[in-house]
Design a protein around this motif. Sequence first.
Motif, PDB file in Angstrom:
ATOM      1  N   SER A 103     -35.724  18.916  12.423  1.00  0.00           N
ATOM      2  CA  SER A 103     -35.669  17.847  13.487  1.00  0.00           C
ATOM      3  C   SER A 103     -34.676  16.953  13.029  1.00  0.00           C
ATOM      4  O   SER A 103     -34.178  16.397  12.007  1.00  0.00           O
ATOM      5  N   TRP A 156     -33.850  14.107  14.227  1.00  0.00           N
ATOM      6  CA  TRP A 156     -34.254  12.812  14.385  1.00  0.00           C
ATOM      7  C   TRP A 156     -34.973  12.580  12.954  1.00  0.00           C
ATOM      8  O   TRP A 156     -35.036  11.318  12.415  1.00  0.00           O
ATOM      9  N   GLU A 186     -30.680   6.685  10.673  1.00  0.00           N
ATOM     10  CA  GLU A 186     -30.644   6.328  11.895  1.00  0.00           C
ATOM     11  C   GLU A 186     -29.147   6.498  12.651  1.00  0.00           C
ATOM     12  O   GLU A 186     -29.028   6.944  13.548  1.00  0.00           O
ATOM     13  N   ARG A 191     -28.448  10.132  13.832  1.00  0.00           N
ATOM     14  CA  ARG A 191     -29.259  10.775  14.587  1.00  0.00           C
ATOM     15  C   ARG A 191     -28.567  11.118  15.940  1.00  0.00           C
ATOM     16  O   ARG A 191     -27.591  10.547  16.339  1.00  0.00           O
ATOM     17  N   ARG A 231     -31.525  14.100  23.544  1.00  0.00           N
ATOM     18  CA  ARG A 231     -33.034  13.424  23.934  1.00  0.00           C
ATOM     19  C   ARG A 231     -34.076  14.331  24.410  1.00  0.00           C
ATOM     20  O   ARG A 231     -35.148  14.148  24.255  1.00  0.00           O
ATOM     21  N   ARG A 257     -35.928  16.263  21.791  1.00  0.00           N
ATOM     22  CA  ARG A 257     -36.624  15.476  21.013  1.00  0.00           C
ATOM     23  C   ARG A 257     -38.087  15.697  21.038  1.00  0.00           C
ATOM     24  O   ARG A 257     -38.713  15.750  20.104  1.00  0.00           O
TER      25      ARG A 257
END
Length: 118
Positions: A70, A72, A76, A79, A86, A89
């Motif tokens: 991931s 993500w 931060e 990311r 998005r 995600r």
Amino acid sequence: MVDFFAHESAEYDIRAQLCTDIVRMPIEDAPVLWPEELSAHELVAVLYLPAQDAYSDARRRYADDVLSFSPWHALEAHRPLGSIMRSCRAAYPASSDFRHRDNGVAPQEPTDIKELPA
């Protein structure tokens, strides 16, 4: 690759462009190429891979059945940005959840390279 890494090591330069002009380097319009004259690709890391048994049965099972990816799961500031990322995600964790459930294997987050099978 398996034959190569059985006897050879490799180094890969990881490069990135930094957004310096949001108008000419839009984040939400993925097909737009970012001009090199506004932001050259900068070296941000060097990835060194030693000679190894790159696809042993234990590594294949660990990578295929246990690990998840991931973008993500990062600082931060690092990311992903943009609508395409998005949209991914939700897909990444859904795929991981399905794979772990289907394989009957609990996901693991390695914290040390020594945790990876030889």
